[in-house]
Design a protein around this motif. Structure first.
Motif, PDB file in Angstrom:
ATOM      1  N   GLN A  55       0.835  -1.183   0.000  1.00 28.77           N
ATOM      2  CA  GLN A  55       0.000   0.000   0.000  1.00 28.77           C
ATOM      3  C   GLN A  55       0.880   1.248   0.000  1.00 28.77           C
ATOM      4  O   GLN A  55       1.878   1.306   0.719  1.00 28.77           O
ATOM      5  N   PRO A  56       0.553   2.256  -0.815  1.00 28.78           N
ATOM      6  CA  PRO A  56       1.382   3.467  -0.853  1.00 28.78           C
ATOM      7  C   PRO A  56       1.260   4.251   0.441  1.00 28.78           C
ATOM      8  O   PRO A  56       0.210   4.248   1.096  1.00 28.78           O
ATOM      9  N   SER A  57       2.323   4.947   0.788  1.00 29.91           N
ATOM     10  CA  SER A  57       2.305   5.791   1.984  1.00 29.91           C
ATOM     11  C   SER A  57       1.499   7.055   1.700  1.00 29.91           C
ATOM     12  O   SER A  57       1.276   7.435   0.540  1.00 29.91           O
ATOM     13  N   ALA A  58       1.080   7.712   2.772  1.00 29.79           N
ATOM     14  CA  ALA A  58       0.303   8.944   2.618  1.00 29.79           C
ATOM     15  C   ALA A  58       1.126  10.016   1.910  1.00 29.79           C
ATOM     16  O   ALA A  58       0.606  10.758   1.061  1.00 29.79           O
ATOM     17  N   SER A  59       2.431  10.078   2.216  1.00 26.11           N
ATOM     18  CA  SER A  59       3.284  11.089   1.584  1.00 26.11           C
ATOM     19  C   SER A  59       3.429  10.825   0.086  1.00 26.11           C
ATOM     20  O   SER A  59       3.496  11.761  -0.720  1.00 26.11           O
ATOM     21  N   ARG A  60       3.455   9.567  -0.300  1.00 27.73           N
ATOM     22  CA  ARG A  60       3.568   9.219  -1.714  1.00 27.73           C
ATOM     23  C   ARG A  60       2.295   9.602  -2.460  1.00 27.73           C
ATOM     24  O   ARG A  60       2.346  10.110  -3.587  1.00 27.73           O
ATOM     25  N   ILE A  61       1.140   9.377  -1.842  1.00 28.22           N
ATOM     26  CA  ILE A  61      -0.141   9.727  -2.456  1.00 28.22           C
ATOM     27  C   ILE A  61      -0.256  11.239  -2.635  1.00 28.22           C
ATOM     28  O   ILE A  61      -0.666  11.737  -3.694  1.00 28.22           O
ATOM     29  N   ILE A  62       0.142  11.984  -1.596  1.00 31.32           N
ATOM     30  CA  ILE A  62       0.059  13.452  -1.652  1.00 31.32           C
ATOM     31  C   ILE A  62       1.018  13.996  -2.707  1.00 31.32           C
ATOM     32  O   ILE A  62       0.665  14.888  -3.491  1.00 31.32           O
ATOM     33  N   ALA A  63       2.231  13.457  -2.727  1.00 31.66           N
ATOM     34  CA  ALA A  63       3.232  13.927  -3.682  1.00 31.66           C
ATOM     35  C   ALA A  63       2.773  13.671  -5.119  1.00 31.66           C
ATOM     36  O   ALA A  63       2.954  14.518  -6.005  1.00 31.66           O
ATOM     37  N   TRP A  64       2.162  12.509  -5.351  1.00 32.66           N
ATOM     38  CA  TRP A  64       1.673  12.190  -6.701  1.00 32.66           C
ATOM     39  C   TRP A  64       0.614  13.195  -7.148  1.00 32.66           C
ATOM     40  O   TRP A  64       0.662  13.699  -8.271  1.00 32.66           O
TER      41      TRP A  64
END
Length: 596
Positions: free
Chosen positions: A155-164
């Protein structure tokens, strides 16, 4: 010399392989990397099942009403758009930060994966295209270093989702993004006005549909925008790119057909185009470089009436002294409007055929290669891949056609980005390309040639899936009989696990079927007069799997196997691959494959 098998002193020693006259310090691809690739393929396969069978409620109603093939093509079109957004937004960051914040979602991985599996096109585009420069910097380190299967699964991290979302303006989860991804942004080929066209509409002229067309909204323009005049704009844009001496050559001109890289030739081809009467400047040049380029673009496009057929004719005349294969390759890079040189939608679709075949072999099931004798399938596939590379050295003019098992390892190697190119240069002296498409007649002949070359060099059959091998020539039959009765040790005795045999079927996902042909190479059968992609799917399926799917009896191994092949079942004990001269050279020790 001719041994690809491994020198062993202990169970933990890294194996080495001979490719041509050189020996590798270890395998060019590790079993761990192949397993990671299989996990990635499993994620792609699961994603496709969800889309085709409408297993996610977030799929819009209009898409749910499509047939499964159209729905999957629509989904890939969205994924390709998201891939383009991603590469345009990339910024160079340390490796750890790239992995944690810039690694893309699974649908974008799927597009990148298909792109990487066209290594010559990918490498050329990374040099030519400004939007790929940041991706080019991470090719060598990121793709070769990370476990892509693991990151696809987690599962992607929250920071990865926000950065995307910040980078691309799109939601991370592809199914969440569907609601907002309704229109494709583009420029009008004539006036360069920004235009937003729907991916799908009621009259079948949406961007992802075959009959795409749109009208420029600018009152003074009102050009009917098509894939054809978008392709014209793409070619002219590349042709008129800045003349500052940087690597601004035309797509498809960097690599020879034999995989040799030649920047001088690429520059000469572009000069030939720009100096031809069809494309040279005819109006006075403005002192403003940007205005001068825009004027030149407009001049070319209006001279051919924004017509793709007329542009093709002009290119053929301008490059008339170039080989036809060169002209065809360059033209193929400009048939669409994508900034990339290959049709990434087609690339993903074709890789999907390969993934289906691997799944039918049972190789995508979790835990298949965790331990036990099944691990020997990957070990022997790795051996056969290094033999495949050795064959490329021994037969430089041969277009080798891989089997499914070899193609899997080959794909895993290509996913390493820049490292694949470096390995090819070191051990083979050129890029071994993995073409997106090949005409059926060419591929059929190449397969027969590959079977013969493999049998001649390694003294074991190339295909052991139950499909017939190409007919022997009189000389080949005489050589085989002489080897059989002279008692000379010239054969490689190799046992493959029974589950491995179907994987030695040819990998045909890049075939372009000829509707006039009734059979494919030495293993084809008469096909329906109206041949289409279903025939490609059938031909790419191993014979045993074809029998199972048609509810016939279980496949049987061929009753008579070629000389040098032992069809005994593998046990937990290591099975020796006991090559003899001239395969390994006189005086060589017996080496084993099991300790990878």
């Amino acid at each position: 010399m001719r041994n690809q098998v491994i020198k062993q002193t202990s169970r933990r020693q890294m194996p080495s392989f001979e490719i041509g006259s050189q020996r590798t310090p270890g395998p060019l691809v590790s079993i761990t990397q192949v397993k990671g690739h299989l996990r990635l393929l499993r994620a792609f396969h699961n994603l496709r099942v969800i889309v085709e069978e409408c297993k996610d409620r977030r799929i819009p109603t209009f898409a749910a009403q499509m047939d499964r093939d159209s729905r999957w093509t629509w989904f890939i079109t969205l994924a390709t758009d998201r891939f383009e957004r991603w590469v345009k937004s990339l910024q160079f960051v340390p490796l750890e930060k790239f992995i944690s914040k810039q690694l893309p979602p699974i649908d974008v991985w799927m597009v990148w994966h298909a792109y990487l599996l066209n290594p010559c096109w990918y490498e050329e585009d990374c040099e030519r295209l400004l939007i790929l420069q940041q991706l080019r910097l991470v090719n060598m380190f990121v793709v070769a270093s990370i476990d892509v299967g693991k990151f696809a699964k987690n599962q992607p991290s929250a920071s990865r989702i926000i950065a995307w979302h910040k980078q691309t303006g799109s939601l991370f989860d592809p199914f969440d993004a569907m609601e907002e991804l309704t229109h494709k942004q583009m420029e009008c080929p004539r006036c360069r006005t920004r235009v937003f066209v729907p991916f799908v509409n009621d009259n079948g002229t949406g961007y992802s549909e075959q009959q795409f067309s749109a009208m420029c909204p600018l009152p003074g323009c009102r050009l009917k925008i098509t894939k054809g005049n978008l392709a014209v704009a793409k070619f002219v844009r590349d042709l008129t790119e800045s003349e500052d001496g940087s690597e601004n050559y035309m797509a498809g001109s960097l690599f020879f057909g034999n995989g040799k890289r030649d920047p001088r030739r690429a520059k000469a081809i572009k000069d030939q185009l720009t100096q031809s009467s069809q494309f040279c400047r005819k109006s006075p040049r403005s002192s403003n470089q940007r205005i001068a380029r825009l004027d030149w673009e407009k001049e070319i496009k209006e001279s051919i009436g924004y017509s793709w057929p007329l542009l093709k004719d002009a290119i053929a005349i301008a490059l008339r002294d170039q080989p036809e294969a060169t002209r065809t390759k360059i033209l193929s890079a400009y048939e669409g409007d994508s900034p990339f040189s290959i049709n990434l939608i087609s690339a993903v679709l074709r890789q999907g055929i390969f993934t289906k075949r691997i799944d039918e072999l049972g190789w995508l099931r979790p835990g298949t290669f965790k331990e036990g004798d099944k691990l020997q399938l990957l070990e022997h596939a790795l051996l056969r891949y290094h033999c495949f590379l050795d064959l490329a050295v021994a037969s430089p003019n041969l277009m080798s056609v891989p089997t499914l098992d070899i193609d899997l390892i080959w794909h895993s190697h290509q996913l390493m980005g820049g490292k694949y190119g470096v390995d090819c240069d070191i051990y083979i002296g050129r890029r071994v390309d993995h073409p997106l498409t090949t005409e059926e007649a060419i591929l059929s002949t190449a397969l027969d040639d590959t079977c013969r070359a493999w049998q001649s060099r390694f003294h074991v059959p190339y295909m052991q899936c139950g499909c017939p091998a190409p007919d022997e020539t009189v000389l080949e039959r005489l050589v085989r009989i002489l080897r059989q009765y002279t008692g000379t040790r010239t054969r490689l005795h190799a046992s493959l696990h029974p589950d491995h045999l179907p994987a030695t079927h040819p990998s045909l996902h890049n075939a372009v079927l000829d509707p006039e042909r009734g059979a494919f190479g030495s293993f084809g059968k008469l096909a329906h007069p109206q041949r289409d992609e279903k025939d490609l799917v059938r031909l790419s399926r191993p014979l045993g799997v074809r029998k199972k799917r048609s509810k016939k009896t279980d496949p049987e191994l061929p009753l008579q196997l070629e000389e040098g092949f032992v069809s005994e079942k593998m046990t937990q004990e290591p099975i020796p691959l006991s090559p003899a001269p001239p395969y390994v050279g006189y005086g060589s020790d017996i080496r084993f494959m099991h300790d990878i």
